[in-house]
Design an enzyme around this catalytic site. Structure first.
Site, short mmCIF file in Angstrom:
data_model
loop_
_atom_site.label_atom_id
_atom_site.label_comp_id
_atom_site.label_asym_id
_atom_site.label_seq_id
_atom_site.Cartn_x
_atom_site.Cartn_y
_atom_site.Cartn_z
CG HIS A 73 -4.30 2.27 -2.21
ND1 HIS A 73 -4.35 2.88 -0.97
CD2 HIS A 73 -5.59 2.21 -2.64
CE1 HIS A 73 -5.61 3.17 -0.65
NE2 HIS A 73 -6.38 2.79 -1.66
CE1 TYR A 126 -14.35 -3.32 4.26
CE2 TYR A 126 -13.01 -1.37 4.68
CZ TYR A 126 -13.43 -2.38 3.83
OH TYR A 126 -12.93 -2.45 2.55
CG PHE A 127 -14.29 -6.55 12.14
CD1 PHE A 127 -15.62 -6.25 11.88
CD2 PHE A 127 -13.90 -7.88 12.07
CE1 PHE A 127 -16.54 -7.23 11.56
CE2 PHE A 127 -14.82 -8.88 11.75
CZ PHE A 127 -16.14 -8.56 11.50
CG ASP A 169 -2.30 0.60 0.89
OD1 ASP A 169 -2.35 1.78 0.51
OD2 ASP A 169 -3.31 -0.12 1.01
CG ASP A 201 -8.50 -0.09 -3.38
OD1 ASP A 201 -7.46 -0.61 -3.82
OD2 ASP A 201 -8.59 0.40 -2.24
CD GLU A 202 -9.90 4.30 -1.12
OE1 GLU A 202 -10.81 4.70 -0.39
OE2 GLU A 202 -8.75 4.03 -0.70
#
Length: 596
Positions: free
Chosen positions: A318, A476-477, A247, A384-385
């Site tokens: 990322h 999502y934790f 990332d 993603d993103e």
């Protein structure tokens, strides 16, 4: 909830759990008659003397797969109870030797037969052929565990483990691979004898894919702890471990073809303090990476628990750790970059790869290195993103798009996915990407991991693609689990344990042909605000346990009131494992864990 406890107890009993006499399962003190998580499809408590496990018990395992499951059970009994059972491939021939055995745990691999009436229990014989199906029967002197396949036998072991007694507040030892022996484990129950109820279980998983994710980029975890995390998956009958390895903040896998990734990209100069945007930045150099040998060790450890590792290299967004290492891979190579020291840089910092044949050769190198280490069928490519404005502002990127006939940046994003898909498919693997791939048009064979919402997973399934559900609101934790959360986490979202448990991955109005493409789901643990074991486990437990039941248990067999009562025993198991957890469920639900 205290005022309504009798109602809750009655509701908790209204499931497929039956007794042979037709009466409701009894409570013993504060415990249910059984507290198995995830809930099996069929549970029939049986009357009779309890089954005893002690040092005179034997596990009979005739083959290699049976031996693998036997070894796990033997190790668990040693670590947590100080009970050392013997594993044999057959019972002794002499009668005197057989009489010296207090009890037998027989492990089998063979085709399963059902129990009548199968339709009333909501399953048929085809369900007993599923990967992970098993049958368990505990009698007075023998427990017989039968798997339709090796993973099924292993899951039967997990159910047997959850029948073991666990006293409240008893912290015996943490799961620390290869560090706890029978002599160092404390004995917790009746000296060295453990008593289990007689019971019959017929069980199989609802979904093929049942997973948990771990981000080791924002904060890295030791090999020993990654193994412990994998044990948590195993104890909950989960079968996929999604390992987020790259990332903006770091590159966590060893690369032989591009060693600068580990010299430069694996280390950041500091870390923000507090919740983004933070109150400053510390000056501690932070990072590291897993060697090829360590990653292979993790793969093997997981495989012994019938868990497949899904590794992720997250591109073309990322990618700050990559372009900090190789600035010419950026659309702005003249601007110095470093691995990100903060979170949330989407659309704030230029972290995208510029398209070039050199970049695609780099991606071919590192994805092939990844596949050399990880043999599983799924490879995660991120996707993603990806902030497209950096491509829009780059003259060289626009030239590339013109050369390759790409009309806009969405097509360029899809082109990146296609080039990586070709690399993955050439090795006979399938690729997974986050649901932003839908925005650009899906590449053939794409498996969509839907994190933004449920609808994108359904959309992918409607288009004929496999979908894995992991919507942020339920999965999502790293987000708040109570309204007044006072610990570091993402507070813009709220995912209490009841929301996790009551989430339905396949809404009722989804056609069967579409539902067939939803292969399961997972929970995600991003570690921006979870730098160590205690914080991470506070985030995942008990939501992790709730999620396990979502993806294993048929909806008709789930029962939220009963699950809350099962959590009383489950929290005792957390203590047994030495795990941390949030007790918010007891405060918000209004009942005392130690009373019922």
């Amino acid at each position: 909830m205290k005022n309504f406890l009798p109602i809750i107890l009655a509701l908790a009993m209204s499931s497929t759990t039956l007794s042979v006499s037709g009466s409701a399962p009894a409570l013993s003190g504060k415990h249910l008659k059984h507290s198995i998580i995830p809930e099996p499809q069929v549970v029939v408590p049986l009357d009779g003397a309890k089954f005893k496990i002690d040092s005179k018990s034997v596990i009979v395992a005739i083959g290699c797969e049976e031996m693998n499951s036997a070894t796990f059970l033997k190790s668990y009994l040693q670590r947590y109870y100080g009970v050392d059972v013997v594993v044999v491939d057959k019972l002794p021939a002499r009668e005197s030797d057989r009489k010296a055995i207090s009890s037998v745990i027989q492990l089998n691999l063979r085709q399963l037969a059902g129990i009548d009436p199968m339709p009333n229990f909501g399953y048929d014989l085809s369900d007993l052929k599923r990967e992970g199906a098993y049958h368990l029967q505990v009698g007075a002197a023998q427990a017989t565990l039968t798997g339709a396949n090796p993973s099924g036998l292993f899951y039967a072991i997990q159910t047997l483990i959850q029948l073991l007694p666990v006293p409240a507040g008893q912290n015996i030892t943490a799961i620390t691979p290869n560090s706890v022996t029978a002599s160092s484990a404390k004995t917790s129950i009746s000296g060295t004898s453990l008593y289990l109820p007689q019971i019959l279980v017929v069980d199989f998983p609802r979904f093929e894919y049942r997973g948990m994710h771990l981000d080791v980029v924002r904060h890295i975890y030791s090999v020993d702890y990654v193994k412990q995390y994998i044990d948590y998956l195993a104890l909950h009958k989960m079968n996929y471990f999604h390992w987020h390895l790259t990332d903006d903040q770091g590159w966590r896998m060893e690369s032989k073809s591009h060693p600068l990734l580990n010299e430069i990209g694996s280390w950041r100069a500091g870390t923000i303090i507090g919740i983004f945007p933070g109150t400053g930045v510390d000056s501690t150099r932070y990072g590291g990476f897993y060697t090829i040998a360590q990653m292979k060790e993790i793969v093997e450890y997981a495989a012994q628990r019938y868990i497949t590792v899904v590794p992720e290299i997250d591109v073309p967004g990322h990618s700050m750790a990559i372009i900090a290492t190789y600035p010419h891979f950026s659309t702005t190579p003249e601007i110095p970059k470093q691995p990100a020291i903060t979170w949330g840089i989407y659309n704030r910092q230029n972290n995208v790869l510029a398209p070039s044949e050199e970049v695609f050769k780099f991606l071919e190198d590192v994805f092939n290195e990844l596949m050399d280490v990880f043999p599983g069928k799924y490879i995660h490519i991120g996707a993603d993103e990806c902030a497209k404005k950096w491509w829009e502002e780059s003259a060289k990127t626009q030239e590339f798009m013109l050369k390759y006939g790409l009309k806009d940046e969405n097509e360029l994003q899809k082109y990146f996915a296609k080039r990586i898909a070709d690399i993955v498919h050439a090795r006979g693997r399938e690729f997974i990407g986050w649901d932003e791939m839908l925005d650009d048009g899906l590449v053939k064979g794409a498996v969509v991991m839907s994190w933004r919402n449920v609808e994108n997973g359904i959309k992918a399934a409607e288009l004929g693609h496999k979908a894995i559900m992991t919507p942020i609101k339920y999965s999502y934790f790293n987000v708040a689990q109570k309204r007044d959360e006072d610990t570091l986490c993402h507070r813009a979202w709220f995912a209490p344990v009841d929301s996790v448990y009551l989430f339905e991955p396949v809404p009722a109005d989804v056609p069967a042909s579409v539902a067939a493409n939803i292969i399961g789901g997972q929970g995600c643990m991003w570690t921006e605000y979870f730098p160590h074991k205690q914080r991470l486990e506070y985030g995942i437990f008990p939501r992790f346990s709730a999620l396990a039941e979502v993806y294993w248990t048929l909806p008709a067999n789930k029962n939220w009131p009963k699950f809350q009562l099962k959590l009383v025993d489950q929290f005792d198991r957390y203590d047994l494992w030495g795990a941390n957890y949030s007790t918010e469920i007891f405060r918000s639900a209004g009942f005392d864990r130690n009373r019922y």
